[in-house]
Enzyme design. Structure first.
Site, PDB file in Angstrom:
ATOM      1  N   THR A  28       3.987 -13.750   7.254  1.00  0.00           N
ATOM      2  CA  THR A  28       4.393 -14.305   8.544  1.00  0.00           C
ATOM      3  C   THR A  28       3.606 -13.637   9.657  1.00  0.00           C
ATOM      4  O   THR A  28       3.557 -12.415   9.745  1.00  0.00           O
ATOM      5  CB  THR A  28       5.914 -14.077   8.729  1.00  0.00           C
ATOM      6  OG1 THR A  28       6.594 -14.920   7.795  1.00  0.00           O
ATOM      7  CG2 THR A  28       6.360 -14.388  10.135  1.00  0.00           C
ATOM      8  N   HIS A 179      11.006 -19.742  -1.228  1.00  0.00           N
ATOM      9  CA  HIS A 179      11.263 -18.383  -0.729  1.00  0.00           C
ATOM     10  C   HIS A 179      12.701 -17.984  -1.066  1.00  0.00           C
ATOM     11  O   HIS A 179      13.623 -18.239  -0.308  1.00  0.00           O
ATOM     12  CB  HIS A 179      11.025 -18.338   0.777  1.00  0.00           C
ATOM     13  CG  HIS A 179      10.900 -16.948   1.337  1.00  0.00           C
ATOM     14  ND1 HIS A 179      11.289 -15.818   0.650  1.00  0.00           N
ATOM     15  CD2 HIS A 179      10.418 -16.503   2.524  1.00  0.00           C
ATOM     16  CE1 HIS A 179      11.038 -14.747   1.408  1.00  0.00           C
ATOM     17  NE2 HIS A 179      10.518 -15.134   2.540  1.00  0.00           N
ATOM     18  N   ASN A 182      13.830 -11.612   0.218  1.00  0.00           N
ATOM     19  CA  ASN A 182      13.912 -10.978   1.547  1.00  0.00           C
ATOM     20  C   ASN A 182      15.130 -11.334   2.399  1.00  0.00           C
ATOM     21  O   ASN A 182      15.081 -11.291   3.626  1.00  0.00           O
ATOM     22  CB  ASN A 182      12.626 -11.267   2.344  1.00  0.00           C
ATOM     23  CG  ASN A 182      11.429 -10.557   1.731  1.00  0.00           C
ATOM     24  OD1 ASN A 182      11.600  -9.654   0.914  1.00  0.00           O
ATOM     25  ND2 ASN A 182      10.222 -10.959   2.108  1.00  0.00           N
ATOM     26  N   TYR A 184      16.731 -14.096   3.064  1.00  0.00           N
ATOM     27  CA  TYR A 184      16.858 -15.363   3.796  1.00  0.00           C
ATOM     28  C   TYR A 184      17.871 -16.265   3.079  1.00  0.00           C
ATOM     29  O   TYR A 184      18.532 -15.831   2.134  1.00  0.00           O
ATOM     30  CB  TYR A 184      15.467 -15.988   3.994  1.00  0.00           C
ATOM     31  CG  TYR A 184      14.625 -15.093   4.887  1.00  0.00           C
ATOM     32  CD1 TYR A 184      14.954 -14.931   6.231  1.00  0.00           C
ATOM     33  CD2 TYR A 184      13.575 -14.329   4.367  1.00  0.00           C
ATOM     34  CE1 TYR A 184      14.230 -14.066   7.046  1.00  0.00           C
ATOM     35  CE2 TYR A 184      12.845 -13.461   5.180  1.00  0.00           C
ATOM     36  CZ  TYR A 184      13.185 -13.333   6.520  1.00  0.00           C
ATOM     37  OH  TYR A 184      12.487 -12.461   7.322  1.00  0.00           O
ATOM     38  N   ASN A 239      17.258  -7.601   5.445  1.00  0.00           N
ATOM     39  CA  ASN A 239      18.244  -8.515   6.025  1.00  0.00           C
ATOM     40  C   ASN A 239      19.645  -8.245   5.479  1.00  0.00           C
ATOM     41  O   ASN A 239      20.463  -9.162   5.362  1.00  0.00           O
ATOM     42  CB  ASN A 239      17.837  -9.987   5.849  1.00  0.00           C
ATOM     43  CG  ASN A 239      16.789 -10.408   6.866  1.00  0.00           C
ATOM     44  OD1 ASN A 239      16.838  -9.998   8.017  1.00  0.00           O
ATOM     45  ND2 ASN A 239      15.819 -11.203   6.430  1.00  0.00           N
TER      46      ASN A 239
HETATM   47  C1  LIG Z   1       3.350  -8.866   8.452  1.00  0.00           C
HETATM   48  C2  LIG Z   1       4.069  -9.231   7.183  1.00  0.00           C
HETATM   49  C3  LIG Z   1       4.603 -10.506   7.055  1.00  0.00           C
HETATM   50  C4  LIG Z   1       5.239 -10.901   5.865  1.00  0.00           C
HETATM   51  N1  LIG Z   1       5.705 -12.171   5.740  1.00  0.00           N
HETATM   52  C5  LIG Z   1       6.228 -12.601   4.559  1.00  0.00           C
HETATM   53  C6  LIG Z   1       6.604 -13.961   4.374  1.00  0.00           C
HETATM   54  O1  LIG Z   1       6.431 -14.819   5.245  1.00  0.00           O
HETATM   55  N2  LIG Z   1       7.151 -14.288   3.174  1.00  0.00           N
HETATM   56  C7  LIG Z   1       7.325 -13.385   2.169  1.00  0.00           C
HETATM   57  O2  LIG Z   1       7.825 -13.732   1.095  1.00  0.00           O
HETATM   58  N3  LIG Z   1       6.945 -12.104   2.310  1.00  0.00           N
HETATM   59  C8  LIG Z   1       6.394 -11.691   3.470  1.00  0.00           C
HETATM   60  N4  LIG Z   1       5.951 -10.405   3.600  1.00  0.00           N
HETATM   61  C9  LIG Z   1       5.911  -9.531   2.400  1.00  0.00           C
HETATM   62  C10 LIG Z   1       4.513  -9.592   1.759  1.00  0.00           C
HETATM   63  O3  LIG Z   1       4.251 -10.859   1.201  1.00  0.00           O
HETATM   64  C11 LIG Z   1       4.358  -8.529   0.654  1.00  0.00           C
HETATM   65  O4  LIG Z   1       5.261  -8.790  -0.379  1.00  0.00           O
HETATM   66  C12 LIG Z   1       4.607  -7.143   1.216  1.00  0.00           C
HETATM   67  O5  LIG Z   1       3.804  -6.918   2.365  1.00  0.00           O
HETATM   68  C13 LIG Z   1       4.314  -6.052   0.189  1.00  0.00           C
HETATM   69  O6  LIG Z   1       2.951  -6.016  -0.132  1.00  0.00           O
HETATM   70  P1  LIG Z   1       1.987  -4.870   0.471  1.00  0.00           P
HETATM   71  O7  LIG Z   1       2.650  -3.561   0.207  1.00  0.00           O
HETATM   72  O8  LIG Z   1       0.712  -5.080  -0.265  1.00  0.00           O
HETATM   73  O9  LIG Z   1       1.857  -5.136   1.950  1.00  0.00           O
HETATM   74  C14 LIG Z   1       5.357  -9.971   4.791  1.00  0.00           C
HETATM   75  C15 LIG Z   1       4.826  -8.688   4.940  1.00  0.00           C
HETATM   76  C16 LIG Z   1       4.181  -8.313   6.110  1.00  0.00           C
HETATM   77  C17 LIG Z   1       3.581  -6.942   6.210  1.00  0.00           C
END
Ligand SMILES: Cc1cc2nc3c(=O)[nH]c(=O)nc-3n(C[C@H](O)[C@H](O)[C@H](O)COP(=O)(O)O)c2cc1C
Length: 366
Positions: A28, A179, A182, A184, A239
């Site tokens: 996001t 989804h 997280n 939701y 959440n």
């Molecule tokens: C800025 C940001 C936005 C994210 N938005 C979503 C999202 O829209 N949907 C989702 O399932 N996870 C979202 N996540 C989780 C990521 O998809 C990912 O699972 C998480 O960052 C862990 O991976 P990483 O440690 O490599 O960053 C988001 C994470 C970050 C940092």
């Protein structure tokens, strides 16, 4: 030598033969334009991160107009949004990439200012998140106590996901991801802390999983199982969700999703520090055996820990979130062992091109 890396072996995911196992997960970025149409920079952003045979999963996107919970998150329920997404899918396909769209409804992780009718956010039960909501104009306020959905409203939400899947295909997506992670709406139904219903959608594990499975079947009806993924966060508490028996809940969910036979399951690990022994993740080792299909994991992976996860069979592919934000050419950097650009958290959410399409690729930063 480099080609022997388990991350750079092909992988079948549903209908698609991926060339490597480095996945861009949904991220996001809160940069959508008027009418929650994808940002004018979105095509460039996703195009930069696409690779031949690489899987990109586009950011959480509202299936219907009641599902929004943050400012400037995109939707896929209007003709203008479908048109906006078309530019994104074209940009990824021009690089030979595969792109899915993550579909969400934020449920109680929202605020009345986002609701078309100005009413309270909806949820399985009237239980507020203990935390801070963002309003449509970006103010931070305590979460409101949501309104529990009437049982006869639920089919409408399931129908929105089916319609959104149809729109996603019309926009050129190669598939959709449900989804279910997280905290939701879908996970609010799954978890015992947020679901106190006493009807067909609450109480037993099977009842709490009903919404996830109905939505999954609805999008499978549109796309076919080989173009649908499901994302879950069995360890998550984001959440304000928890469960009195996550092992049993997710065991059931894995079995049911396996029976539907979707293209992949995507799991968010507990956010780990690099160096943690990810070959024995808490819940996943058990659950892995119950899921015969492609398994994508995410959460604090480095090149090394990702290679080990795939080599050990704990996962089939690894998604990198924050590193993909800061490294448009992350796949190439992992392939060659190049250094990674650090990410700037202050530009994760909101804004325009800065921190979105201006992270340099390798040649430019060398
Ligand atoms: C800025 C940001 C936005 C994210 N938005 C979503 C999202 O829209 N949907 C989702 O399932 N996870 C979202 N996540 C989780 C990521 O998809 C990912 O699972 C998480 O960052 C862990 O991976 P990483 O440690 O490599 O960053 C988001 C994470 C970050 C940092």
């Amino acid at each position: 030598m480099l080609n022997e890396s388990p991350l750079f072996q092909p992988l079948r995911v549903g209908r698609y033969e991926l060339a490597h196992r480095v996945v861009m997960p949904p991220l996001t970025r809160m940069r959508a334009g008027v009418g929650n149409v994808p940002s004018e920079f979105a095509a460039a952003y996703y195009g930069q991160r696409a690779t031949p045979g690489g899987l990109v999963i586009a950011e959480a996107t509202q299936a219907g107009d009641g599902g929004q919970g943050n400012p400037r998150t995109p939707g896929i329920h209007s003709a203008e949004q479908v048109e906006g997404w078309r530019a994104v899918t074209d940009a990824v396909h021009a690089q030979g990439g595969v792109i899915f769209l993550q579909l969400w409804h934020t449920g109680r992780a929202s605020h009345s200012s986002f609701r078309p009718d100005g009413g309270l956010p909806v949820a399985p039960s009237a239980i507020a998140i203990d935390g801070v909501a963002i309003t449509a104009d970006g103010q931070c306020v305590p979460y409101e106590t949501p309104r529990a959905l009437e049982i006869n409203e639920i089919a409408g939400i399931v129908g929105e996901f089916g319609a959104a899947a149809r729109n996603a295909l019309a926009a050129g997506f190669d598939g959709v991801e449900v989804h279910g992670a997280n905290g939701y709406l879908i996970e609010q139904f799954l978890r015992s802390s947020s679901n106190h219903r006493d009807d067909l959608y609450g109480g037993t594990v099977a009842n709490r999983a009903r919404l996830l499975l109905e939505i999954t079947r609805a999008v499978v009806d549109v796309c076919g199982p080989d173009r649908v993924g499901v994302r879950l966060s069995p360890h998550g508490s984001f959440n304000d969700v928890s469960d009195n028996d996550p092992q049993r809940l997710y065991g059931y969910v894995f079995d049911q999703v396996a029976e539907i036979g979707v293209a992949y399951l995507s799991l968010i690990q507990a956010r780990t520090d690099v160096g943690m022994d990810i070959e024995t993740p808490q819940v996943d080792a058990d659950l892995r055996a119950r899921w015969p299909g492609a398994l994508i994991v995410a959460g604090g992976f480095s090149a090394d820990t990702a290679e080990r996860a795939v080599a050990s069979g704990a996962a089939d592919a690894v998604a990198f979130g924050r590193h993909f934000i800061a490294n448009p050419d992350l796949v190439e950097r992992l392939r060659t062992g190049a250094d990674l650009t650090p990410y700037d958290r202050s530009t994760f959410y909101g804004g325009g091109a800065q921190g979105y399409v201006d992270y340099p690729a390798l040649e430019a930063s060398a």
